[in-house]
Design a protein around this motif. Sequence first.
Motif, mmCIF file in Angstrom:
data_model
loop_
_atom_site.group_PDB
_atom_site.id
_atom_site.type_symbol
_atom_site.label_atom_id
_atom_site.label_comp_id
_atom_site.label_asym_id
_atom_site.label_seq_id
_atom_site.Cartn_x
_atom_site.Cartn_y
_atom_site.Cartn_z
ATOM 1 N N GLN A 1 -3.057 12.079 -13.958
ATOM 2 C CA GLN A 1 -4.314 11.447 -14.326
ATOM 3 C C GLN A 1 -5.380 11.771 -13.272
ATOM 4 O OE1 GLN A 1 -4.980 9.691 -17.224
ATOM 5 N NE2 GLN A 1 -2.959 10.527 -17.766
ATOM 6 N N PRO A 2 -6.666 11.756 -13.639
ATOM 7 C CA PRO A 2 -7.735 12.133 -12.698
ATOM 8 C C PRO A 2 -7.674 11.399 -11.356
ATOM 9 C CG PRO A 2 -8.627 11.990 -14.893
ATOM 10 C CD PRO A 2 -7.204 11.517 -15.001
ATOM 11 N N LYS A 3 -7.445 10.097 -11.369
ATOM 12 C CA LYS A 3 -7.409 9.345 -10.110
ATOM 13 C C LYS A 3 -6.244 9.791 -9.243
ATOM 14 C CE LYS A 3 -7.578 4.671 -8.205
ATOM 15 N NZ LYS A 3 -7.637 3.210 -8.505
ATOM 16 N N VAL A 4 -5.116 10.062 -9.875
ATOM 17 C CA VAL A 4 -3.942 10.534 -9.124
ATOM 18 C C VAL A 4 -4.212 11.922 -8.549
ATOM 19 C CG1 VAL A 4 -1.509 11.182 -9.297
ATOM 20 C CG2 VAL A 4 -2.349 9.139 -10.483
ATOM 21 N N MET A 5 -4.839 12.776 -9.357
ATOM 22 C CA MET A 5 -5.125 14.128 -8.875
ATOM 23 C C MET A 5 -6.126 14.092 -7.731
ATOM 24 S SD MET A 5 -4.130 17.154 -9.353
ATOM 25 C CE MET A 5 -4.504 18.522 -8.265
ATOM 26 N N SER A 6 -7.106 13.220 -7.804
ATOM 27 C CA SER A 6 -8.079 13.090 -6.725
ATOM 28 C C SER A 6 -7.388 12.672 -5.428
ATOM 29 C CB SER A 6 -9.151 12.069 -7.111
ATOM 30 O OG SER A 6 -10.062 11.870 -6.055
ATOM 31 N N SER A 7 -6.454 11.745 -5.526
ATOM 32 C CA SER A 7 -5.714 11.296 -4.342
ATOM 33 C C SER A 7 -4.812 12.401 -3.802
ATOM 34 C CB SER A 7 -4.873 10.059 -4.690
ATOM 35 O OG SER A 7 -5.699 8.969 -5.054
ATOM 36 N N THR A 8 -4.234 13.196 -4.712
ATOM 37 C CA THR A 8 -3.406 14.327 -4.299
ATOM 38 C C THR A 8 -4.233 15.345 -3.529
ATOM 39 O OG1 THR A 8 -1.962 14.036 -6.232
ATOM 40 C CG2 THR A 8 -1.903 16.177 -5.130
ATOM 41 N N LEU A 9 -5.423 15.650 -4.034
ATOM 42 C CA LEU A 9 -6.311 16.591 -3.352
ATOM 43 C C LEU A 9 -6.731 16.059 -1.989
ATOM 44 C CD1 LEU A 9 -8.516 17.578 -6.421
ATOM 45 C CD2 LEU A 9 -6.988 19.121 -5.168
ATOM 46 N N ARG A 10 -7.012 14.769 -1.918
ATOM 47 C CA ARG A 10 -7.422 14.186 -0.640
ATOM 48 C C ARG A 10 -6.291 14.274 0.386
ATOM 49 N NH1 ARG A 10 -10.776 8.609 0.601
ATOM 50 N NH2 ARG A 10 -10.638 8.763 2.882
ATOM 51 N N ALA A 11 -5.063 13.985 -0.034
ATOM 52 C CA ALA A 11 -3.931 14.039 0.888
ATOM 53 C C ALA A 11 -3.747 15.432 1.480
ATOM 54 C CB ALA A 11 -2.659 13.594 0.173
ATOM 55 N N GLY A 12 -4.115 16.458 0.696
ATOM 56 C CA GLY A 12 -3.955 17.821 1.177
ATOM 57 C C GLY A 12 -5.146 18.381 1.918
ATOM 58 N N LEU A 13 -6.349 17.914 1.576
ATOM 59 C CA LEU A 13 -7.561 18.529 2.114
ATOM 60 C C LEU A 13 -8.300 17.686 3.146
ATOM 61 C CD1 LEU A 13 -9.093 19.951 -1.191
ATOM 62 C CD2 LEU A 13 -8.055 21.275 0.652
ATOM 63 N N GLU A 14 -7.938 16.422 3.276
ATOM 64 C CA GLU A 14 -8.737 15.522 4.105
ATOM 65 C C GLU A 14 -8.919 16.026 5.528
ATOM 66 O OE1 GLU A 14 -7.949 11.179 5.949
ATOM 67 O OE2 GLU A 14 -8.288 11.169 3.776
ATOM 68 N N GLY A 15 -7.845 16.498 6.147
ATOM 69 C CA GLY A 15 -7.937 16.939 7.533
ATOM 70 C C GLY A 15 -8.930 18.067 7.723
ATOM 71 N N THR A 16 -8.933 19.022 6.814
ATOM 72 C CA THR A 16 -9.827 20.167 6.924
ATOM 73 C C THR A 16 -11.264 19.795 6.573
ATOM 74 O OG1 THR A 16 -8.016 21.662 6.419
ATOM 75 C CG2 THR A 16 -10.240 22.502 6.105
ATOM 76 N N ILE A 17 -11.433 18.967 5.536
ATOM 77 C CA ILE A 17 -12.779 18.492 5.185
ATOM 78 C C ILE A 17 -13.374 17.714 6.355
ATOM 79 C CG2 ILE A 17 -14.081 16.944 3.674
ATOM 80 C CD1 ILE A 17 -13.238 19.384 2.169
ATOM 81 N N LYS A 18 -12.572 16.855 6.953
ATOM 82 C CA LYS A 18 -13.037 16.048 8.086
ATOM 83 C C LYS A 18 -13.435 16.926 9.259
ATOM 84 C CE LYS A 18 -11.326 12.496 11.289
ATOM 85 N NZ LYS A 18 -10.170 11.594 11.595
ATOM 86 N N GLU A 19 -12.647 17.954 9.528
ATOM 87 C CA GLU A 19 -12.926 18.843 10.653
ATOM 88 C C GLU A 19 -14.258 19.570 10.458
ATOM 89 O OE1 GLU A 19 -12.468 21.108 14.151
ATOM 90 O OE2 GLU A 19 -11.296 19.375 13.483
ATOM 91 N N HIS A 20 -14.542 19.986 9.237
ATOM 92 C CA HIS A 20 -15.712 20.825 8.995
ATOM 93 C C HIS A 20 -16.967 20.024 8.661
ATOM 94 C CE1 HIS A 20 -17.343 24.866 8.203
ATOM 95 N NE2 HIS A 20 -18.074 24.285 7.263
ATOM 96 N N PHE A 21 -16.810 18.951 7.874
ATOM 97 C CA PHE A 21 -17.978 18.202 7.392
ATOM 98 C C PHE A 21 -18.120 16.813 8.006
ATOM 99 C CE2 PHE A 21 -16.871 21.127 3.904
ATOM 100 C CZ PHE A 21 -18.090 21.748 3.679
ATOM 101 N N GLY A 22 -17.081 16.335 8.693
ATOM 102 C CA GLY A 22 -17.112 14.979 9.241
ATOM 103 C C GLY A 22 -16.396 13.990 8.334
ATOM 104 N N ASP A 23 -15.916 12.894 8.912
ATOM 105 C CA ASP A 23 -15.113 11.954 8.136
ATOM 106 C C ASP A 23 -15.942 10.962 7.324
ATOM 107 O OD1 ASP A 23 -16.102 10.414 10.174
ATOM 108 O OD2 ASP A 23 -14.154 9.756 10.920
#
Length: 364
Positions: free
Chosen positions: A302-324
């Motif tokens: 489901q969309p909400k689950v997929m969004s959480s899946t993407l966040r679990a995988g990308l959060e560290g890199t997004i935070k490093e480049h764009f800020g938390d």
Amino acid sequence: MAFLLSSTPSLMTEVVVRPMNGGNGLHSYSKNSTFQRKAIEAAKELINKAIAEKLDIKIFSSSNSFKIADLGCSVGTNTLLAVQNVIDAVERKFQSQGKSTQHPEFQVFFNDQASNDFNQLFTSIPPNIPYFAAGVPGSFHRRLFPNNSLHFVHSSCAAQWLSRVPEDVLDKSSPAWNKGRVHYSNSTPQVMKAFEDQFAEDMDNFMKLRAQEIVVGGLMALILPGRLNETPHTEAYLNKAFEQVESSLIDMAKKGIIREEKIDSFNIPIYFASLQEVESAVKRNGCFSIEIMENIPHEKPQPKVMSSTLRAGLEGTIKEHFGDEILDELFDTLVCNKLEESSLITESCKSVGLFVVLKRKPNE
């Protein structure tokens, strides 16, 4: 699975390692990886089949020790399920040959980047496990084990992560510069070719390294989220999902929340291949025979689950480049909403896993 991302767009000299979210919190990989777990569950019977039909127990009878490596193990219980499936299948193999009392001792190597949350992983291991566990830090794009030391290599939802962002897509003077985008699937043919070439280069290296580490007769099982042969990248479900991350970042840039230049200097080092591309890499290497190669169904969350899946995988890199400070709005609002809005489109997109079992051939 951790991955590598260049933080210097022009020279590609510095590499920043960002693993999947550790811990056991709301946005952790251990709490948001059911999508990856379903791939392991879908492959279980094929793992059983491969070991029952293709594994010769003579390859480790002299040492009475069976060594398994899970590459890109990340954290949580998915990797524990994967290695237990392998162990159960090997024990059944012994039973089928009337040697139920002679099964070997098992040693399992859990591999991921050094910055992976190994503490969380080992905390997840239940007591009285039927194997000796060890952590092996390091990228599987490099050598990890001694020559001829492994009997079974497993890797699930990991080898789609590239060793780096292709240089050309971050080079302003290149025809493949991916200006204003962070993903490849809806970009120019030059960008897609750059990612395709990087995947081929990484798979060639991966096969070469594993050929050194796996004993003759040993098996390697790979599960990769991917796409059907001849299916355009734009019609693959996971590419559609990553396009929503890209679109959300572009929206933030238009609103002035992040700078457009930050998008120009950022690309996600991931590529969703076809079985045809994996088969080509195996044949180029020449050290493995293809025992099983097929697509397996991969359920769309489901969309909400997929969004959480993407966040679990990308959060560290997004935070490093764009800020938390952008994380909650990016994933919990924008990406989730866009996945909801595009659900009719993604419904027609194929979500498949690539399942491949290879056997190490004798050296010629």
